[in-house]
Design a protein around this motif. Structure first.
Motif: not given
Length: 515
Positions: A56-66, A114-121
């Motif tokens: 699902a490549i959705d390892t970033l979840s919103e804990q609070d707004e923004g 830039l660094c990172g990617g779709n896994l962690r932003g």
């Protein structure tokens, strides 16, 4: 992994470094494996399949707004057992408030790494000293890019962010959040990871190129390797989703450019609003060519990049890629249903049940006396999969009837039209679809069986079945799991049983974003 990005409209000044540079990690161990399947639970024996959280490549979840933080419930596929990233706990992590940064760039360059990617932003790693993005209210190293010109950057690959930032604009607005601890943790690790299905055959021509066949599953772990736009680094996977070989492949943008150039150049040029202006792209790539290094490895990579025709790079957000399909891995919790299509499918299903009663069971149709509107409402509510109108009633295939059979540990033999397959997918039921293909109507007419084909097949009936099968294959072949060449019934049943056993043991891949 870092990627240097530089924009500009040709401001005079000293020569800059390569606008896209990226540190390369050590190549992963070829014997390493993808992480085990997700433990997300579903009702056992329900006949359903659960999408694997890895894909699902959705390892970033919103804990609070923004605020975006890595999810504690997901494990991301990695290219090496040693490449897990330990993220500081929430209580010890330094996280700033989200802020908006406006960058004016008329006639100037904006140099960012830039660094990172779709896994962690995707993060800002560094800025040039004279970058207009610098300043008291500017960008900072360690900023996580949340939005770019109102476009959500969550789950974007490094290449996707790179491409978005290439689009010409005098003023851009970024929504960022300073996360130095997370940045320091991930900046030197591979940041991308996603599964794709190849939609074409490829034979590698140079050393390090990856060869693959149509429908092979690949795992991409770098979408912008060493700043080389137009290439991906990917693993070829076997039927069990284990890594076989890693190599370089053309990126989606590279291949789509080639396909569109061959088949629809005119249509591409008509929609100029979704395509980078030729002048801006030439300006960008001229800078890359000007500052490319002369060392053998980097020079070869840049020469390969220079072969891209930058005037026709398709930046089409909503187009369907002609080269790759993003897919996800799903876990089946029970035996998959089986749909047999093509001529003589009814006697074939009867023989399968007769010869293997503990393995196959026909799905019982529920007789319902209801209005057409009520039946269609049941289909819309995902209670019914398909129906047939009879005299005074409807014969209905329900989700409950399918699950009742799978609960018994049998393959449910479906009696539905091929257009209803997508309804099954919508409720996470993925059937094994087998198509029976005969050479001609005469071959169908010649088939005999004392038990399952008592009546002789007429020439008219055999012709109708053959023509119907041709139309069905043309319209629904994308759903076919396997094709059996027509013959006598025992031969067909043996081939179907073999296909079912093989497919049941394989890892199941479905298009990303599908139900």
């Amino acid at each position: 992994m870092a990627s240097r990005l530089s924009f500009g409209l040709g401001r005079p000044g000293p020569a800059r470094s390569n606008p896209a540079t990226r540190r390369s990690p050590a190549s992963p161990d070829p014997s390493s494996r993808l992480d085990p399947a997700s433990t997300q639970s579903t009702p056992q024996g329900s006949g359903t399949a659960t999408p694997d959280s890895h894909s699902a490549i959705d390892t970033l979840s919103e804990q609070d707004e923004g605020t975006l933080t890595p999810s504690s419930k997901q494990t991301t596929p990695t290219t090496s057992p040693n490449s897990f990233v330990r993220v500081p706990s929430e209580s010890n992590r330094k996280v700033g408030e989200p802020r908006l940064v406006t960058v004016h760039r008329p006639g100037v360059e904006v140099g960012v790494t830039l660094c990172g990617g779709n896994l962690r932003g995707v993060y800002i790693e560094s800025l040039d000293e004279d970058s207009p993005a610098r300043g008291p209210n500017g960008l900072l190293p360690g900023d996580l890019i949340l939005e770019y010109n109102l476009l959500n950057m969550k789950n974007k690959t490094a290449e996707e962010v790179y491409v978005e930032m290439l689009k010409p604009a005098e003023t851009v607005t970024l929504k960022v959040q300073h996360r130095p601890d997370d940045f320091n943790t991930i900046k030197d690790a591979p940041g991308d990871g996603f599964y794709i299905r190849a939609l074409y055959d490829r034979v590698g021509e140079a050393e390090g190129d990856l060869s693959f066949k149509k429908d092979d599953i690949l795992y991409v772990d770098e979408s912008l390797p060493k700043g080389s736009f137009g290439t991906w680094m990917a693993w070829q996977l076997d039927e069990n989703a284990q890594q076989i070989q890693r190599g370089q492949i053309p990126s989606k943008y590279m291949m789509d450019q080639e396909f569109y150039r061959r088949h629809s150049v005119t249509e591409m040029k008509e929609d100029s609003s979704k395509t980078l202006s030729a002048a801006a792209r030439r300006s960008f790539f001229r800078r890359k060519q000007k500052h490319k290094r002369s060392s053998s490895k980097d020079s070869k990579e840049m020469v390969a990049l220079d072969t891209i025709s930058t005037d026709s790079i398709p930046f089409l957000d909503d187009c369907v890629s002609l080269a790759y399909q993003r897919v996800q891995k799903v876990d089946c919790t029970s035996l998959r249903p089986v749909l047999v299509l093509g001529p003589l499918s009814d006697p074939v299903k009867e023989m399968l049940v007769k010869e293997s009663p503990g393995k196959f069971c026909r799905c019982l149709l529920e007789v319902m006396k209801a209005s057409q509107q009520a039946i269609e409402r049941g289909v819309k509510d995902c209670l019914f999969i398909d129906y047939k109108r009879r005299s005074g009633h409807f014969d209905v295939t329900t989700v409950a009837s399918i699950k009742e059979i799978t609960d018994k540990g049998c393959h449910c033999l479906l009696d539905i039209a091929p257009h209803a397959i997508e309804r099954l997918h919508s409720v996470h039921i993925y059937p094994i679809v087998v198509f029976i293909r005969y050479k001609n109507a005469k071959q169908i007419k010649e088939q005999k069986d004392p038990i399952f084909l008592r009546d002789k097949i007429s020439q008219k009936h055999s012709k109708e079945q053959f023509e119907s099968a041709q139309k069905m294959e043309q319209e629904y072949s994308k759903f076919f799991t396997g094709i059996v060449q027509g013959g006598n019934l025992p031969y067909i049943c043996t081939q179907i049983t073999t296909i079912v056993d093989q497919e049941q043991s394989k890892v199941l891949w479905t298009p990303l974003g599908s139900p």
